[in-house]
Design a protein around this motif. Structure first.
Motif, PDB file in Angstrom:
ATOM      1  N   HIS A 145       7.527  -8.743  -0.933  1.00 20.85           N
ATOM      2  CA  HIS A 145       8.295  -9.956  -0.622  1.00 20.85           C
ATOM      3  C   HIS A 145       8.929 -10.276  -1.960  1.00 20.85           C
ATOM      4  N   ASP A 146       9.611  -9.760  -2.404  1.00 23.06           N
ATOM      5  CA  ASP A 146      10.612 -10.063  -3.722  1.00 23.06           C
ATOM      6  C   ASP A 146       9.424 -10.825  -4.755  1.00 23.06           C
TER       7      ASP A 146
ATOM      8  N   SER B 117      -1.465 -14.870  -2.101  1.00 17.60           N
ATOM      9  CA  SER B 117      -2.177 -14.782  -3.282  1.00 17.60           C
ATOM     10  C   SER B 117      -1.957 -13.553  -3.969  1.00 17.60           C
ATOM     11  N   CYS B 118      -2.820 -13.461  -5.094  1.00 16.68           N
ATOM     12  CA  CYS B 118      -3.045 -12.001  -5.767  1.00 16.68           C
ATOM     13  C   CYS B 118      -4.187 -11.024  -5.528  1.00 16.68           C
ATOM     14  N   ALA B 119      -4.310 -11.510  -4.292  1.00 18.38           N
ATOM     15  CA  ALA B 119      -5.759 -10.416  -3.877  1.00 18.38           C
ATOM     16  C   ALA B 119      -5.470  -9.265  -3.922  1.00 18.38           C
TER      17      ALA B 119
ATOM     18  N   ARG C  48      -2.109  -6.886  -6.025  1.00 20.33           N
ATOM     19  CA  ARG C  48      -2.651  -5.369  -6.303  1.00 20.33           C
ATOM     20  C   ARG C  48      -2.430  -4.558  -5.096  1.00 20.33           C
ATOM     21  N   PRO C  49      -1.752  -3.359  -5.216  1.00 21.24           N
ATOM     22  CA  PRO C  49      -1.456  -2.505  -3.998  1.00 21.24           C
ATOM     23  C   PRO C  49      -2.814  -2.172  -3.370  1.00 21.24           C
TER      24      PRO C  49
END
Length: 329
Positions: A205-206, A145-147, A213-214
């Motif tokens: 992961h590529d 996900s983009c979490a 978001r780091p």
């Protein structure tokens, strides 16, 4: 110019591999964000003149690197952390900026070693600093996900280390060594300001992590790489390298002591490099443990220039990594 390209530009000013690694250690961006690091972040230079003097000193060292080789190319230095320590110790001992007071100072309590202070140093402005050095390479493991990522989502390739655990250890144990009573009894005149000197690279992961978001603790400029499972690597290999001819691209396994600065490879090694590249593709399709590889492209003068770095991991590694990221330790 982005931070990674800026570091590569600085490193590429030098031909000697060990000098390049030292330049990388001095000029690469911190992994942590200053406002979220939990402790002051170290900087090798107090001023722009010190930075400029260091660049000139590195250029002279590149012309005659034998003294650096004598310290850092010790066959006994088989661990990356020890190698990085030897580079930084050489800079503090012989460089034009901060000066070394002591390195690897052991603290003992009731005849038991409780830790070592990595570096004690003094600066031209009179600061007395205690640096704890960490050079880390972690892979981000998420759920697709983009979490917002957590620091615990960054794990060591062999699942023996995790960024949140290392960070906490640095803050609660290593940085605190110079404020302990055992340290005061050693006779080093203080007080000492403890600082984190933390460098490295984080691997995502590529394309799967494109929107991640780091973790908020991470610096915006941290260096990045990629990782793929063995099956994903095999699939990409079978599809071919789009946009680059096979004759102009090669893969190399990066030994651990080559994990710091980017590399250049000689023209004379081209034939062996290409032959070995094909063998690497085949061997890593059944990767038994995470392996760092680098992609090289042939430059205009025939020299091979590193383009990117990543890890090939076993197919079962992501599941084990997610479990490790969630483990309470």
């Amino acid at each position: 110019m982005g931070p990674a390209r800026e570091v590569d530009r600085l490193v590429d000013a030098y031909d000697d591999v060990t000098v390049r690694d030292l330049a990388w250690l001095l000029f690469s961006p911190d992994l942590l964000r200053a406002s979220h690091a939990g402790a002051p972040l170290a900087t090798p230079f107090e001023s722009e003149p010190e930075r400029a003097a260091t660049l000139a000193w590195l250029a002279a060292l590149d012309r005659d690197p034998a003294p650096l080789h004598g310290r850092a190319r010790n066959p006994k230095l088989t661990r990356l952390g020890f190698y990085a320590e030897s580079l930084l110790e050489y800079f503090l001992t012989h460089g034009p900026a901060a000066g070394l007071v002591a390195a690897n100072v052991p603290l003992r309590h009731q005849r038991r070693t409780i830790g070592e202070c990595d570096f004690l140093l003094h600066t031209a402005r009179g600061a007395r600093l205690h640096w704890e050095l960490a050079v880390k390479f972690y892979l981000h493991i998420g759920d697709g996900s983009c979490a917002q990522a957590r620091l615990s989502d960054y794990v060591g390739p062999n699942l023996q280390d995790r960024f949140d655990l290392k960070h906490m250890r640095l803050l609660t144990h290593q940085l605190a060594l110079s404020s302990r009573a055992e340290f005061a009894s050693l006779g080093f005149e203080g007080p000492w300001e403890a600082q984190l000197y933390i460098k490295g690279r984080l691997f995502y992961h590529d394309d799967h992590d494109a929107c991640v978001r780091p973790a908020p603790e991470l610096g915006d400029a941290h260096l990045r790489g990629w990782w793929l499972t063995a099956s994903e690597w095999s699939a990409q290999a079978s599809q071919g390298e789009t946009g680059t001819s096979a004759a102009a691209r090669a893969w190399v396994v990066q030994p651990r002591l080559a994990w710091l600065a980017s590399r250049r490879l000689a023209v004379a090694d081209a034939d062996a490099l290409l032959a070995h590249s094909a063998a690497i593709h085949e061997r890593l399709q059944d990767a038994a443990s995470p392996t760092m590889v680098a992609a090289y492209a042939r430059g205009e003068n025939g020299t091979w220039i590193e383009q990117s770095r990543g890890f090939i991991v076993p197919d079962d590694w992501p599941d084990r990594a997610r479990e490790f990221a969630l483990t309470t330790i």
